[in-house]
Design an enzyme around this catalytic site. Structure first.
Site, short mmCIF file in Angstrom:
data_model
loop_
_atom_site.label_atom_id
_atom_site.label_comp_id
_atom_site.label_asym_id
_atom_site.label_seq_id
_atom_site.Cartn_x
_atom_site.Cartn_y
_atom_site.Cartn_z
N TRP A 100 65.98 85.17 66.70
CA TRP A 100 67.31 84.65 67.03
C TRP A 100 68.38 85.35 66.21
O TRP A 100 69.46 85.68 66.73
CB TRP A 100 67.36 83.14 66.87
CG TRP A 100 66.42 82.43 67.80
CD1 TRP A 100 65.35 81.66 67.45
CD2 TRP A 100 66.45 82.43 69.25
NE1 TRP A 100 64.72 81.19 68.56
CE2 TRP A 100 65.37 81.64 69.68
CE3 TRP A 100 67.28 83.03 70.19
CZ2 TRP A 100 65.09 81.44 71.03
CZ3 TRP A 100 67.01 82.83 71.54
CH2 TRP A 100 65.93 82.04 71.96
N ASP A 167 73.54 79.46 62.29
CA ASP A 167 72.85 78.97 63.49
C ASP A 167 71.84 77.93 63.01
O ASP A 167 70.83 78.27 62.40
CB ASP A 167 72.16 80.15 64.19
CG ASP A 167 71.31 79.72 65.39
OD1 ASP A 167 71.24 78.51 65.67
OD2 ASP A 167 70.73 80.61 66.04
N LYS A 191 66.89 71.23 70.71
CA LYS A 191 65.82 71.17 69.72
C LYS A 191 65.85 69.82 68.99
O LYS A 191 64.86 69.11 68.97
CB LYS A 191 65.95 72.31 68.70
CG LYS A 191 66.17 73.70 69.32
CD LYS A 191 64.88 74.42 69.63
CE LYS A 191 65.04 75.61 70.56
NZ LYS A 191 65.96 76.66 70.11
C1 LIG Z 1 66.45 78.04 70.62
C2 LIG Z 1 67.29 78.77 69.66
C3 LIG Z 1 68.37 79.58 70.07
C4 LIG Z 1 68.71 79.80 71.53
O1 LIG Z 1 69.27 78.66 72.07
P1 LIG Z 1 69.79 78.65 73.59
O2 LIG Z 1 70.49 77.33 73.63
O3 LIG Z 1 68.59 78.72 74.47
O4 LIG Z 1 70.71 79.79 73.78
C5 LIG Z 1 69.13 80.19 69.11
N1 LIG Z 1 68.85 80.06 67.80
C6 LIG Z 1 67.82 79.31 67.36
C7 LIG Z 1 67.56 79.19 65.90
C8 LIG Z 1 67.01 78.65 68.28
O5 LIG Z 1 65.98 77.90 67.85
#
Ligand SMILES: *Cc1c(COP(=O)(O)O)cnc(C)c1O
Length: 354
Positions: A100, A167, A191
Site C-alpha cells: 500500500w 494511511d 477494515k
Molecule cells: C485496504 C488498504 C488500502 C486500500 O483501500 P481501498 O479502500 O481498497 O482503496 C490502502 N491502504 C491500506 C493500509 C489498506 O489496508
C-alpha cells in the site's frame, strides 16, 4: 454453523451493527422510508453525517484541535492521489513498508519526484525500517501505520517537524495513539470502521491551501470541508453503518477498551505461532501487527489437513495475501477473542495429529 471471520477486508462488523443497519434499510427512524431512499440533504441524514463526524473526533481525542472530518469515496487508494494533489509542492518523503505504501508512492510520483526515506521492500516487507531521517524542508512525510498484507505495524512514529500524513486503513480505532501528532489521517472504512464505500479523512485544516496547482473540485479537501462531505451525493449507507460502528465502539469504552481486547487476541495468536513448531511467523517480532497476524506452515504437506480443520470449525478468510502466501489472521476490533481461541485450538490440535 457459527463463523469465525478473519477476513482482511471487507471484514467483520459487530452483529448488533449489522442488525441495526438492516433495519434502517427497511424502515429508517421509524418513518416508513428506507435510509436508501431519502435525500442526503434531509435532516435525518444530515444528522447521521454530523454524528459520525463528532464520534470520530471524540474517539480520537481530537475535539477542538483544528481537525476536520470527511467521509469521501474512492477508497484509500484515491487518497494516495488526493494527498499529493493537495499537499505536494516541491518534494515529499515516503516510508515504504508494504504494497500500500508502494502504491501511495506511485500515485504521488505523478506530481513530483518522491523521496523514499527508507524501504523494507528488499526483505519483502517483513519489518519496519527505523532510524531514518526526514528532511525538514519537505512538504510532508507519509507512512502506513499498519501493513495489512505483510502483518507489520509501526509501534513508534518518527519525530517529524513537517506535516505527518498516515494511511491508517487497517488499524484506525484499534489502539491508543497521540493523534495530535498527525496532520492528516485517512482510512478506507472496510477494515475497522464499516462497509466498503467510504473513506475517512481527518485533516488539520491549517496544512491546506498551500500548493499552487489547480485542484479538481471533488479532489480538493478545502472544498469537501466547505461542503461538509456533501460536494456530491455521499455514500449514505456506508456512512450510516460507519456511524453505527463508531457508536458501538464508544459504548464499549472507546479505543482504550478495545485496545485491551486487541492485545489479548494478538498475544494469544502470536504465542501459538511461536510455540507451535508446525508454524512460523512472517513479520519481524518487534514489528508484529496486532491487527493482521501473518504466518506460514513449516511443512506445506499439512496444508490440506489444516485447511479442512479450519473449514470444519467455521473459520473464514484465513488465506494469506498472494504476495506472502501462508495464512493471515485479521483480528479487527469486531472479532471476538473466542474466534482466536478456536483458531489457536485447531493449530495445537494439528500439532498433536502431525
Ligand atoms: C485496504 C488498504 C488500502 C486500500 O483501500 P481501498 O479502500 O481498497 O482503496 C490502502 N491502504 C491500506 C493500509 C489498506 O489496508
Amino acid at each position: 454453523m457459527k463463523k469465525h471471520n478473519f477476513s482482511a477486508g471487507p471484514s467483520i462488523l459487530p452483529q448488533e451493527v449489522l442488525q441495526k443497519a438492516s433495519e434502517a434499510v427497511l424502515n429508517f427512524n421509524n418513518d416508513n422510508l428506507s435510509l436508501l431512499e431519502i435525500s442526503h440533504r434531509s435532516k435525518p441524514f444530515v444528522d447521521v453525517m454530523e454524528h459520525a463526524r463528532t464520534l470520530v473526533l471524540e474517539l480520537l481525542n481530537l475535539e477542538g484541535k483544528g481537525y476536520k472530518v470527511l467521509f469521501l469515496q474512492g477508497g484509500a487508494s484515491t487518497q494516495f492521489l488526493m494527498v499529493a494533489l493537495n499537499l505536494l509542492e516541491k518534494r515529499a518523503g515516503y516510508l515504504n513498508t508494504g504494497s500500500w505504501s508502494d502504491k501511495a508512492i506511485k500515485e504521488a510520483k505523478i506530481y513530483d519526484d518522491i523521496y523514499e526515506v527508507a524501504s523494507s521492500k528488499n526483505a519483502n516487507y517483513n519489518y519496519i525500517p527505523k532510524g531514518y531521517d526526514i528532511p525538514a524542508d519537505y512538504d510532508y512525510f507519509h507512512c502506513t501505520s499498519n501493513n495489512t498484507i505483510f502483518g507489520t505495524q509501526i509501534k513508534e512514529f518518527p519525530k517529524c517537524s513537517i506535516p505527518l500524513v498516515c494511511d491508517m486503513s487497517s488499524d484506525i480505532f484499534s489502539r491508543q495513539l497521540d493523534f495530535t501528532k498527525f496532520d492528516l489521517i485517512y482510512a478506507g472504512a472496510q477494515k475497522n470502521m464499516g462497509p466498503a464505500g467510504t473513506t475517512l479523512v481527518v485533516v488539520k485544516e491549517d496544512i491546506l491551501g498551500k500548493v499552487s496547482r489547480k485542484i479538481p473540485s471533488i479532489m480538493d479537501y478545502k472544498i469537501q470541508i466547505s461542503k461538509s462531505s456533501m460536494f456530491n451525493t455521499p455514500p449514505v449507507f456506508a456512512v450510516y453503518v460507519s456511524m453505527l460502528t463508531l457508536e458501538w465502539l464508544k459504548n464499549l469504552g472507546g479505543i482504550a477498551a478495545i485496545e485491551k481486547e486487541n492485545d489479548k487476541k494478538a498475544i494469544l495468536m502470536y504465542s501459538e505461532i511461536d510455540l507451535n513448531p508446525l508454524f512460523k511467523g512472517y513479520a519481524s517480532k518487534g514489528d508484529r501487527s496486532i491487527m493482521n497476524a501473518t504466518f506460514n506452515l513449516v511443512n506445506d504437506d499439512l496444508k490440506e489437513t489444516f485447511d479442512t480443520m479450519c473449514r470444519e470449525s467455521g473459520i473464514n478468510g484465513l488465506n494469506g495475501h498472494r504476495s506472502v502466501g501462508g495464512y493471515r489472521a485479521s483480528m479487527y476490533n469486531a472479532l471476538p477473542l473466542e474466534s482466536v481461541q478456536v483458531l489457536v485450538e485447531i493449530m495445537s490440535e494439528l500439532e498433536t495429529k502431525a
